[in-house]
Motif scaffolding. Structure first.
Motif, short mmCIF file in Angstrom:
data_model
loop_
_atom_site.label_atom_id
_atom_site.label_comp_id
_atom_site.label_asym_id
_atom_site.label_seq_id
_atom_site.Cartn_x
_atom_site.Cartn_y
_atom_site.Cartn_z
N PHE A 1 -51.18 -83.18 18.29
CA PHE A 1 -51.42 -81.80 18.30
C PHE A 1 -50.53 -80.82 19.19
N TYR A 2 -49.97 -79.89 18.58
CA TYR A 2 -49.13 -79.05 19.31
C TYR A 2 -49.74 -77.46 18.98
N ARG A 3 -49.64 -76.89 20.28
CA ARG A 3 -50.27 -75.55 20.45
C ARG A 3 -49.03 -74.38 20.00
N SER A 4 -47.77 -74.64 19.76
CA SER A 4 -46.93 -73.78 19.44
C SER A 4 -45.92 -74.25 18.62
N PRO B 1 -44.08 -69.57 22.70
CA PRO B 1 -45.49 -69.18 23.13
C PRO B 1 -46.52 -69.82 22.13
N PRO B 2 -47.67 -70.06 22.51
CA PRO B 2 -48.72 -71.00 21.97
C PRO B 2 -49.07 -70.12 20.69
N PHE B 3 -49.68 -70.45 19.65
CA PHE B 3 -50.07 -69.71 18.61
C PHE B 3 -51.66 -69.00 19.00
N ILE C 1 -50.32 -76.71 15.19
CA ILE C 1 -49.66 -77.66 14.41
C ILE C 1 -49.93 -79.20 14.61
N ILE C 2 -50.43 -80.00 13.59
CA ILE C 2 -50.70 -81.20 13.81
C ILE C 2 -49.50 -81.99 13.05
N GLU C 3 -48.74 -82.56 13.79
CA GLU C 3 -47.80 -83.55 13.11
C GLU C 3 -48.12 -84.87 12.62
N ALA C 4 -47.86 -85.27 11.39
CA ALA C 4 -48.43 -86.38 10.79
C ALA C 4 -47.15 -86.94 9.99
N LEU C 5 -46.81 -88.25 10.37
CA LEU C 5 -45.91 -88.76 9.56
C LEU C 5 -44.45 -87.73 9.21
N LYS C 6 -44.05 -87.16 10.31
CA LYS C 6 -42.93 -86.47 10.40
C LYS C 6 -43.08 -85.03 9.80
N VAL C 7 -44.53 -84.76 9.29
CA VAL C 7 -44.65 -83.46 8.50
C VAL C 7 -45.48 -82.48 9.51
N MET C 8 -44.90 -81.25 9.59
CA MET C 8 -45.64 -80.43 10.46
C MET C 8 -46.76 -79.49 9.71
N ASN C 9 -48.01 -80.06 9.95
CA ASN C 9 -49.16 -79.29 8.95
C ASN C 9 -49.83 -78.24 10.11
N ASN D 1 -51.66 -80.17 24.85
CA ASN D 1 -50.46 -80.04 23.89
C ASN D 1 -49.74 -81.36 23.82
N GLY D 2 -49.36 -82.13 22.64
CA GLY D 2 -48.84 -83.18 22.68
C GLY D 2 -49.69 -84.53 22.56
N GLU D 3 -51.01 -84.20 22.56
CA GLU D 3 -52.12 -85.16 22.56
C GLU D 3 -52.24 -85.71 20.98
N THR D 4 -52.82 -87.12 20.85
CA THR D 4 -52.93 -87.62 19.58
C THR D 4 -54.39 -87.19 19.12
N VAL D 5 -54.59 -86.82 17.97
CA VAL D 5 -56.05 -86.43 17.45
C VAL D 5 -56.32 -87.22 16.20
N GLU D 6 -57.68 -87.41 16.23
CA GLU D 6 -58.08 -88.13 15.35
C GLU D 6 -58.80 -87.20 14.16
N TYR D 7 -58.98 -87.48 13.01
CA TYR D 7 -59.63 -86.95 11.82
C TYR D 7 -61.00 -86.62 12.35
N GLY D 8 -61.25 -85.22 12.20
CA GLY D 8 -62.45 -84.76 12.51
C GLY D 8 -63.06 -84.50 13.86
#
Length: 146
Positions: free
Chosen positions: A78-81, A87-89, A104-112, A129-136
């Motif tokens: 998870f990225y806020r900016s 600055p954060p979104f 933005i959520i980075e997954a497999l080097k793709v910024m979503n 910011n920078g924390e790993t998030v799970e589906y849902g």
């Protein structure tokens, strides 16, 4: 909440060691208290329902009806900016619109980019910011009553 559900809860409480139970769901609160009846001549203990109370929804439950949860659609970071130092979104108390990028959520080097699907005020950002998030996993609380 239907009568059968309430009857089932009462029978479960009756047949257990629970002395008091409160349930709050769908804006409805139920509180059940029990007491024990003892019959010494047969050395038996029977639990009886002492009190059942169905209360109107609390103010907190009513307020929660206006809260919309933005959840993570994938596993990633998870990225806020948009980039380090930018600055954060969004910040708490910002008004957001449908389609507005929240993070933005980075997954497999793709910024979503994760977008809001409602209009409202950001009440809480649930992830660092920078924390790993799970589906849902909940990411943001949005108050849609504004």
């Amino acid at each position: 909440m239907d009568r059968d559900f309430i009857k089932e809860i009462i029978s479960l409480v009756k047949g257990s060691d629970i002395k008091s139970l409160s349930i709050e769901t769908e804006g409805l609160r139920i509180h059940i208290e029990t007491y024990q009846k003892e019959y010494p001549q047969r050395a038996e203990v029977h639990r009886e329902i002492k009190h059942v109370e169905i209360l109107p929804p609390s103010e907190e439950a009513t307020q929660e009806k206006h809260l919309h949860v933005i959840k993570s659609p994938l596993v990633g970071t998870f990225y806020r900016s948009p980039s380090p130092g930018a600055p954060p979104f969004v910040e708490v108390d910002d008004i957001v619109s449908p389609g507005q990028v929240l993070c933005i959520i980075e997954a497999l080097k793709v910024m979503n980019e994760i977008e809001s699907d409602v209009r409202g005020r950001v009440v809480k950002i649930l992830v660092e910011n920078g924390e790993t998030v799970e589906y849902g996993q909940p990411l943001f609380l949005i108050d849609t009553s504004v």
